[in-house]
Design a protein around this motif. Structure first.
Motif, mmCIF file in Angstrom:
data_model
loop_
_atom_site.group_PDB
_atom_site.id
_atom_site.type_symbol
_atom_site.label_atom_id
_atom_site.label_comp_id
_atom_site.label_asym_id
_atom_site.label_seq_id
_atom_site.Cartn_x
_atom_site.Cartn_y
_atom_site.Cartn_z
ATOM 1 N N PHE A 24 0.850 -1.188 0.000
ATOM 2 C CA PHE A 24 0.000 0.000 0.000
ATOM 3 C C PHE A 24 0.889 1.242 0.000
ATOM 4 O O PHE A 24 1.941 1.261 0.637
ATOM 5 C CB PHE A 24 -0.885 0.041 1.247
ATOM 6 C CG PHE A 24 -1.970 -0.989 1.274
ATOM 7 C CD1 PHE A 24 -3.282 -0.628 1.021
ATOM 8 C CD2 PHE A 24 -1.696 -2.320 1.561
ATOM 9 C CE1 PHE A 24 -4.292 -1.575 1.071
ATOM 10 C CE2 PHE A 24 -2.693 -3.273 1.602
ATOM 11 C CZ PHE A 24 -4.000 -2.900 1.353
ATOM 12 N N LYS A 25 0.434 2.279 -0.670
ATOM 13 C CA LYS A 25 1.128 3.570 -0.638
ATOM 14 C C LYS A 25 0.336 4.481 0.289
ATOM 15 O O LYS A 25 -0.834 4.775 0.040
ATOM 16 C CB LYS A 25 1.201 4.180 -2.035
ATOM 17 C CG LYS A 25 1.889 5.532 -2.043
ATOM 18 C CD LYS A 25 1.895 6.145 -3.421
ATOM 19 C CE LYS A 25 2.542 7.523 -3.319
ATOM 20 N NZ LYS A 25 2.303 8.304 -4.499
ATOM 21 N N ILE A 26 0.969 4.932 1.365
ATOM 22 C CA ILE A 26 0.302 5.828 2.304
ATOM 23 C C ILE A 26 0.299 7.234 1.698
ATOM 24 O O ILE A 26 1.344 7.794 1.403
ATOM 25 C CB ILE A 26 1.013 5.835 3.675
ATOM 26 C CG1 ILE A 26 1.103 4.414 4.248
ATOM 27 C CG2 ILE A 26 0.294 6.780 4.635
ATOM 28 C CD1 ILE A 26 -0.221 3.713 4.448
ATOM 29 N N ILE A 27 -0.891 7.784 1.517
ATOM 30 C CA ILE A 27 -1.057 9.097 0.888
ATOM 31 C C ILE A 27 -1.205 10.197 1.932
ATOM 32 O O ILE A 27 -0.706 11.303 1.761
ATOM 33 C CB ILE A 27 -2.290 9.082 -0.036
ATOM 34 C CG1 ILE A 27 -2.060 8.109 -1.175
ATOM 35 C CG2 ILE A 27 -2.604 10.471 -0.552
ATOM 36 C CD1 ILE A 27 -3.273 7.891 -2.027
ATOM 37 N N ALA A 28 -1.923 9.901 3.007
ATOM 38 C CA ALA A 28 -2.166 10.922 4.033
ATOM 39 C C ALA A 28 -2.330 10.255 5.389
ATOM 40 O O ALA A 28 -2.761 9.104 5.480
ATOM 41 C CB ALA A 28 -3.406 11.736 3.699
ATOM 42 N N ALA A 43 -3.382 4.020 -1.028
ATOM 43 C CA ALA A 43 -3.782 3.617 -2.379
ATOM 44 C C ALA A 43 -3.112 2.300 -2.714
ATOM 45 O O ALA A 43 -1.979 2.033 -2.304
ATOM 46 C CB ALA A 43 -3.384 4.680 -3.395
ATOM 47 N N LYS A 44 -3.851 1.493 -3.453
ATOM 48 C CA LYS A 44 -3.306 0.233 -3.968
ATOM 49 C C LYS A 44 -4.191 -0.222 -5.120
ATOM 50 O O LYS A 44 -5.422 -0.240 -4.989
ATOM 51 C CB LYS A 44 -3.262 -0.839 -2.880
ATOM 52 C CG LYS A 44 -2.574 -2.113 -3.339
ATOM 53 C CD LYS A 44 -2.428 -3.105 -2.209
ATOM 54 C CE LYS A 44 -1.681 -4.320 -2.731
ATOM 55 N NZ LYS A 44 -1.611 -5.379 -1.732
ATOM 56 N N ASP A 45 -3.559 -0.553 -6.228
ATOM 57 C CA ASP A 45 -4.284 -1.091 -7.394
ATOM 58 C C ASP A 45 -5.453 -0.199 -7.817
ATOM 59 O O ASP A 45 -6.580 -0.661 -7.953
ATOM 60 C CB ASP A 45 -4.805 -2.506 -7.107
ATOM 61 C CG ASP A 45 -3.690 -3.476 -6.746
ATOM 62 O OD1 ASP A 45 -2.568 -3.307 -7.271
ATOM 63 O OD2 ASP A 45 -3.934 -4.392 -5.950
ATOM 64 N N ASP A 46 -5.215 1.076 -8.013
ATOM 65 C CA ASP A 46 -6.242 2.034 -8.440
ATOM 66 C C ASP A 46 -7.422 2.137 -7.484
ATOM 67 O O ASP A 46 -8.530 2.486 -7.879
ATOM 68 C CB ASP A 46 -6.758 1.699 -9.847
ATOM 69 C CG ASP A 46 -5.702 1.928 -10.905
ATOM 70 O OD1 ASP A 46 -4.877 2.844 -10.728
ATOM 71 O OD2 ASP A 46 -5.700 1.187 -11.914
ATOM 72 N N MET A 47 -7.188 1.804 -6.224
ATOM 73 C CA MET A 47 -8.235 1.942 -5.215
ATOM 74 C C MET A 47 -7.724 2.864 -4.113
ATOM 75 O O MET A 47 -6.576 2.791 -3.709
ATOM 76 C CB MET A 47 -8.610 0.586 -4.618
ATOM 77 C CG MET A 47 -9.736 0.701 -3.611
ATOM 78 S SD MET A 47 -10.417 -0.883 -3.068
ATOM 79 C CE MET A 47 -11.144 -1.481 -4.580
ATOM 80 N N TRP A 89 -11.036 12.293 -7.034
ATOM 81 C CA TRP A 89 -10.827 10.853 -7.213
ATOM 82 C C TRP A 89 -11.995 10.262 -7.991
ATOM 83 O O TRP A 89 -13.154 10.510 -7.668
ATOM 84 C CB TRP A 89 -10.700 10.164 -5.857
ATOM 85 C CG TRP A 89 -10.381 8.711 -5.976
ATOM 86 C CD1 TRP A 89 -11.246 7.674 -5.880
ATOM 87 C CD2 TRP A 89 -9.094 8.141 -6.223
ATOM 88 N NE1 TRP A 89 -10.589 6.494 -6.046
ATOM 89 C CE2 TRP A 89 -9.263 6.740 -6.260
ATOM 90 C CE3 TRP A 89 -7.825 8.670 -6.425
ATOM 91 C CZ2 TRP A 89 -8.200 5.870 -6.481
ATOM 92 C CZ3 TRP A 89 -6.766 7.806 -6.634
ATOM 93 C CH2 TRP A 89 -6.962 6.425 -6.663
ATOM 94 N N GLU A 90 -11.697 9.462 -9.002
ATOM 95 C CA GLU A 90 -12.758 8.901 -9.849
ATOM 96 C C GLU A 90 -12.742 7.382 -9.914
ATOM 97 O O GLU A 90 -13.459 6.801 -10.720
ATOM 98 C CB GLU A 90 -12.646 9.501 -11.253
ATOM 99 C CG GLU A 90 -12.902 10.992 -11.269
ATOM 100 C CD GLU A 90 -12.848 11.593 -12.655
ATOM 101 O OE1 GLU A 90 -12.690 10.851 -13.636
ATOM 102 O OE2 GLU A 90 -12.974 12.832 -12.747
ATOM 103 N N ASN A 91 -11.929 6.738 -9.084
ATOM 104 C CA ASN A 91 -11.870 5.271 -9.075
ATOM 105 C C ASN A 91 -12.555 4.736 -7.820
ATOM 106 O O ASN A 91 -13.183 5.478 -7.079
ATOM 107 C CB ASN A 91 -10.415 4.805 -9.164
ATOM 108 C CG ASN A 91 -9.800 5.144 -10.508
ATOM 109 O OD1 ASN A 91 -10.421 5.003 -11.550
ATOM 110 N ND2 ASN A 91 -8.569 5.627 -10.488
ATOM 111 N N ASP A 92 -12.380 3.457 -7.575
ATOM 112 C CA ASP A 92 -13.027 2.803 -6.442
ATOM 113 C C ASP A 92 -12.440 3.246 -5.106
ATOM 114 O O ASP A 92 -11.285 3.665 -5.025
ATOM 115 C CB ASP A 92 -12.882 1.285 -6.562
ATOM 116 C CG ASP A 92 -13.685 0.719 -7.725
ATOM 117 O OD1 ASP A 92 -14.712 1.324 -8.088
ATOM 118 O OD2 ASP A 92 -13.284 -0.332 -8.264
ATOM 119 N N VAL A 93 -13.257 3.106 -4.062
ATOM 120 C CA VAL A 93 -12.822 3.393 -2.693
ATOM 121 C C VAL A 93 -13.237 2.226 -1.792
ATOM 122 O O VAL A 93 -14.129 1.446 -2.135
ATOM 123 C CB VAL A 93 -13.407 4.711 -2.140
ATOM 124 C CG1 VAL A 93 -12.971 5.894 -2.981
ATOM 125 C CG2 VAL A 93 -14.898 4.649 -2.009
#
Length: 119
Positions: A24-28, A43-47, A89-93
C-alpha cells in the motif's frame, strides 16, 4: 500528552508500516475535516482506501475493531466524501480497519479488516 494519545500514534505508525509492507502507498495521515478524522489514507491497485486504526492494550472491553461503531463509520465516510471531492478521485474506494492488540508479552496481534463498513 496522555498515554492513550501516545498509544494511538504508535498504532497509526505501526499500521502504516504494516500496510507499506503489503504494497500500500500511504497518501495521508490524520486527514481532518470539520467533524472527523481519517487515520490513514492509502492507495493500492487504483483503489483509494480509508483506514481507521484502533489500538488497545487489552481486551477487557472487547477487540479493538469493536470500538468502530456506526456513528464513527458515518463520520469517516463523510470525511472521505470531502477528500474524494478535494482530490477529484474517480476510481473505487474502500473502508478498512486495522486492529492492533498489544499482548502482555509486548508482541502485537495486527488484523487488517478489508471493506469493514459494508458488513
Amino acid at each position: 500528552m496522555s498515554q492513550a494519545n501516545d498509544l494511538g500514534r504508535w498504532g497509526e505508525t505501526t499500521a502504516a508500516s504494516f500496510l507499506a509492507e503489503k504494497g500500500f502507498k500511504i497518501i495521508a495521515r490524520n486527514y481532518r475535516n470539520w467533524q472527523s478524522e481519517i487515520d490513514l489514507i492509502a492507495a493500492k491497485d487504483d483503489m483509494l482506501i480509508f483506514i481507521e486504526v484502533k489500538t488497545r492494550t487489552g481486551m477487557a472491553f472487547g477487540m479493538p475493531e469493536e470500538f468502530v461503531n456506526v456513528t464513527k463509520a458515518r463520520l469517516i465516510m463523510r470525511a472521505a466524501e470531502q477528500y474524494i471531492f478535494d482530490v477529484d478521485w474517480e476510481n473505487d474506494v474502500r473502508f478498512d480497519i486495522i486492529s492492533i492488540l498489544v499482548l502482555p508479552d509486548g508482541s502485537t496481534d495486527i488484523r487488517h479488516i478489508e471493506d469493514a463498513f459494508s458488513r
